[in-house]
Write an enzyme that holds these catalytic residues in place. Structure first.
Site, PDB file in Angstrom:
ATOM      1  N   CYS A  39       3.350  -7.665   8.983  1.00  0.00           N
ATOM      2  CA  CYS A  39       4.720  -7.901   8.490  1.00  0.00           C
ATOM      3  C   CYS A  39       5.352  -9.190   9.011  1.00  0.00           C
ATOM      4  CB  CYS A  39       5.608  -6.727   8.883  1.00  0.00           C
ATOM      5  SG  CYS A  39       5.109  -5.187   8.106  1.00  0.00           S
TER       6      CYS A  39
HETATM    7  N1  NAD Z   1       1.803  -1.522   8.281  1.00  0.00           N
HETATM    8  C1  NAD Z   1       3.088  -1.540   8.560  1.00  0.00           C
HETATM    9  O1  NAD Z   1       3.495  -1.318   9.683  1.00  0.00           O
HETATM   10  C2  NAD Z   1       4.120  -1.830   7.481  1.00  0.00           C
HETATM   11  C3  NAD Z   1       5.475  -1.606   7.788  1.00  0.00           C
HETATM   12  C4  NAD Z   1       6.433  -1.835   6.816  1.00  0.00           C
HETATM   13  C5  NAD Z   1       6.046  -2.305   5.562  1.00  0.00           C
HETATM   14  N2  NAD Z   1       4.740  -2.538   5.290  1.00  0.00           N
HETATM   15  C6  NAD Z   1       4.408  -3.002   3.954  1.00  0.00           C
HETATM   16  O2  NAD Z   1       3.791  -1.939   3.233  1.00  0.00           O
HETATM   17  C7  NAD Z   1       2.815  -2.435   2.342  1.00  0.00           C
HETATM   18  C8  NAD Z   1       1.479  -1.778   2.609  1.00  0.00           C
HETATM   19  O3  NAD Z   1       1.076  -2.113   3.927  1.00  0.00           O
HETATM   20  P1  NAD Z   1      -0.009  -1.281   4.723  1.00  0.00           P
HETATM   21  O4  NAD Z   1       0.100  -1.717   6.132  1.00  0.00           O
HETATM   22  O5  NAD Z   1       0.081   0.175   4.410  1.00  0.00           O
HETATM   23  O6  NAD Z   1      -1.344  -1.860   4.041  1.00  0.00           O
HETATM   24  P2  NAD Z   1      -2.822  -1.248   4.157  1.00  0.00           P
HETATM   25  O7  NAD Z   1      -3.735  -2.373   3.905  1.00  0.00           O
HETATM   26  O8  NAD Z   1      -2.947  -0.440   5.403  1.00  0.00           O
HETATM   27  O9  NAD Z   1      -2.895  -0.224   2.944  1.00  0.00           O
HETATM   28  C9  NAD Z   1      -2.878  -0.616   1.622  1.00  0.00           C
HETATM   29  C10 NAD Z   1      -3.724   0.351   0.826  1.00  0.00           C
HETATM   30  O10 NAD Z   1      -3.640  -0.030  -0.544  1.00  0.00           O
HETATM   31  C11 NAD Z   1      -4.926   0.066  -1.108  1.00  0.00           C
HETATM   32  N3  NAD Z   1      -4.948  -0.791  -2.282  1.00  0.00           N
HETATM   33  C12 NAD Z   1      -5.159  -2.115  -2.378  1.00  0.00           C
HETATM   34  N4  NAD Z   1      -5.062  -2.532  -3.630  1.00  0.00           N
HETATM   35  C13 NAD Z   1      -4.776  -1.452  -4.370  1.00  0.00           C
HETATM   36  C14 NAD Z   1      -4.553  -1.227  -5.734  1.00  0.00           C
HETATM   37  N5  NAD Z   1      -4.580  -2.235  -6.612  1.00  0.00           N
HETATM   38  N6  NAD Z   1      -4.291   0.022  -6.138  1.00  0.00           N
HETATM   39  C15 NAD Z   1      -4.258   1.047  -5.260  1.00  0.00           C
HETATM   40  N7  NAD Z   1      -4.447   0.905  -3.949  1.00  0.00           N
HETATM   41  C16 NAD Z   1      -4.703  -0.332  -3.515  1.00  0.00           C
HETATM   42  C17 NAD Z   1      -5.867  -0.325  -0.018  1.00  0.00           C
HETATM   43  O11 NAD Z   1      -7.176   0.167  -0.234  1.00  0.00           O
HETATM   44  C18 NAD Z   1      -5.195   0.325   1.196  1.00  0.00           C
HETATM   45  O12 NAD Z   1      -5.639   1.655   1.374  1.00  0.00           O
HETATM   46  C19 NAD Z   1       2.807  -3.960   2.536  1.00  0.00           C
HETATM   47  O13 NAD Z   1       3.664  -4.541   1.609  1.00  0.00           O
HETATM   48  C20 NAD Z   1       3.395  -4.112   3.906  1.00  0.00           C
HETATM   49  O14 NAD Z   1       4.028  -5.372   4.072  1.00  0.00           O
HETATM   50  C21 NAD Z   1       3.761  -2.301   6.225  1.00  0.00           C
END
Ligand code: NAD
Length: 452
Positions: A282
């Site tokens: 992030c």
């Molecule tokens: N990790 C954090 O602490 C956090 C906190 C707040 C916000 N976010 C935001 O949340 C969002 C997700 O982050 P995350 O950390 O969970 O990512 P991540 O990489 O852990 O998870 C994303 C998931 O989406 C899947 N994916 C990818 N492309 C896809 C598609 N086209 N269709 C379906 N699934 C798909 C991946 O296989 C993965 O399982 C991002 O925008 C991030 O900025 C993350």
């Protein structure tokens, strides 16, 4: 029936299903954000459907196995055992869901510009399966306008359905803080925004059943801006304390002591802590979503650029501190030295190393001719990463006296709670501590600890 009252009926039907728990909650993207979210709705008694492009994740969940360090397999088994859980890579299943929550990655591309391709791919994949009455919520972090200007037209065009009549889009930023023992998905207030009053009522009802507080804002764009503002605030304040660290260090003043004393002021101050550089999915990334969008309005984001510059320079500063300490205390150069980097996750007590500055530290040390190992029980093997591909496959060393004694210098990059810090103080001749991890431990005679 005119279209306004038709929207009311659709919204009311949705809200009724949320309230009597007959609604199916679909989560797309089962990663650090999506997995806790689907578990939270499952715990509340909803039927939940998880969709991901990664078959391995789907298989693991169906087998009751967690693939995220701070989420236990027992909790996954409970969700699977509830009978109301299904996971799939088949996007056509999404027609079964009443609410569709999208939690896919939003990284930067090679030009450090927003890459919303995962969001758009997901949008295109669900659009043919959309049906009347569904609410689609984007949770991924992104720039203002993504939900309404980018997603909504694709959904409308491919599905043939009418936005705000047949289906509704909204935005609610995920505020997950993995590894934080004080807050989880279900205890953090949710900000929600939608394009219409009915949409707002629908999205509020969806989250009101899960979190203690739902904060309604006037539009999806406002909700998108809230998330960016929160993360820009962190990035800028971390840059500020990183800069203060360098200045105070020159003056012989300990920045951590300063912050600990300053935070006793009961108003107007909030502690942020310096470190070896920014990490995580992030804080190093999200601010640049605004930088990119601001250009469309002829605006520069000077605070963001400056914070990025200061934070990006921290690994170089740390390595030159280490080089200086080695030369001063050991009459040795980094070239030819054995260096151990302790902790490569981007923050303590998590198994996430996305954007971790530790990999940059390892590379900088290698460039200077050091032989570098690392220790991190959360990350036994360095996974494939785009920026540090050549480090993939590197393995964590053992944590014991014999191993630790081998190194000329140890660089603390992440301060996991499960590390035996006293053993490190007793064995390593020179430690560079970027996290103030050793402030409460006893330095052994003849061993040097320097903060950097
Ligand atoms: N990790 C954090 O602490 C956090 C906190 C707040 C916000 N976010 C935001 O949340 C969002 C997700 O982050 P995350 O950390 O969970 O990512 P991540 O990489 O852990 O998870 C994303 C998931 O989406 C899947 N994916 C990818 N492309 C896809 C598609 N086209 N269709 C379906 N699934 C798909 C991946 O296989 C993965 O399982 C991002 O925008 C991030 O900025 C993350």
């Amino acid at each position: 029936m005119d279209s306004k009252s038709a929207i009311g009926a659709v919204a009311q039907a949705f809200i009724d299903k949320i309230n009597d728990k007959s609604a199916v909650i679909g989560i797309i993207g089962l990663g650090y954000v999506g997995l806790p979210l689907i578990m939270a709705y499952s715990r509340l008694g909803y039927n939940v459907l998880g969709v991901d492009v990664d078959q391995k994740k789907v298989d693991a969940l169906e087998a009751g196995e967690s693939y995220i360090g701070h989420i236990s397999s027992d909790d996954i088994k409970t969700m699977v055992g509830s009978g109301g859980f299904a996971a799939t890579i088949d996007f056509s299943e999404i027609s079964k869901a009443d609410a569709i929550l999208i939690c896919v990655p939003t990284p930067l591309n090679h030009h450090r510009e927003p890459d919303i391709s995962y969001v758009l791919e997901t949008t295109r994949a669900i659009a043919p399966h959309l049906r009347q009455g569904q609410l689609i919520v984007l949770e991924s972090t992104t720039y203002p306008g993504t939900t309404r200007e980018e997603m909504q037209p694709i959904l409308a065009e491919i599905s043939g359905l009418k936005p705000n009549e047949d289906f509704v889009v909204g935005y609610s930023p995920e505020r997950e803080d993995p590894g934080n023992p004080d807050f989880d998905t279900a205890s953090i207030p949710k900000v929600v925004g939608a394009a219409t009053k009915d949409g707002l009522a629908m999205i509020s009802s969806l989250y009101r059943v899960m979190v203690p507080q739902v904060v309604e804002v006037s539009s999806p764009e406002t909700a998108e801006a809230v998330k960016l503002t929160e993360n820009i605030f962190r990035a800028v304040n971390i840059a500020l304390v990183n800069e203060l660290k360098l200045i105070y260090d020159d003056m012989g003043v300990d920045v951590w002591e300063v912050i600990d004393a300053a935070k006793t002021k009961p108003f107007g101050f909030m502690p942020f802590y310096p470190g070896p550089g920014l990490g995580g999915h992030c804080i190093p990334i999200d601010p640049f979503y605004l930088t990119w969008k601001a250009r469309e309005f002829g605006r520069n984001t000077r605070f963001i650029e400056l914070a990025g510059e200061i934070n990006d320079n921290m690994p170089k500063h740390v390595v030159s501190r280490l080089a200086h300490a080695m030369s001063e205390h050991q009459k040795k150069a980094v070239n030819g030295a054995y260096v151990l980097v302790v902790g490569i996750a981007y923050k303590k007590n998590v198994d996430d190393m996305r954007e971790s500055p530790s990999l940059t530290l390892i590379e900088l040390l290698q460039e200077r001719g050091a032989t570098v190992d690392y220790y991190d029980s959360y990350i036994p093997v360095v996974p494939q990463t785009r920026e540090h591909a050549e480090l993939a496959g590197m393995k964590s060393v053992d944590w014991d006296e014999a191993t630790l004694k081998k190194y000329d210098a140890v660089l603390i990059s992440t301060d996991h709670d499960n590390i035996d810090w006293q053993l490190l103080c007793d064995t390593a001749p020179l430690i560079i501590d970027t996290r103030n991890a050793l402030s409460k431990f006893v330095r052994s005679e003849g061993h040097v600890i320097e903060k950097a």
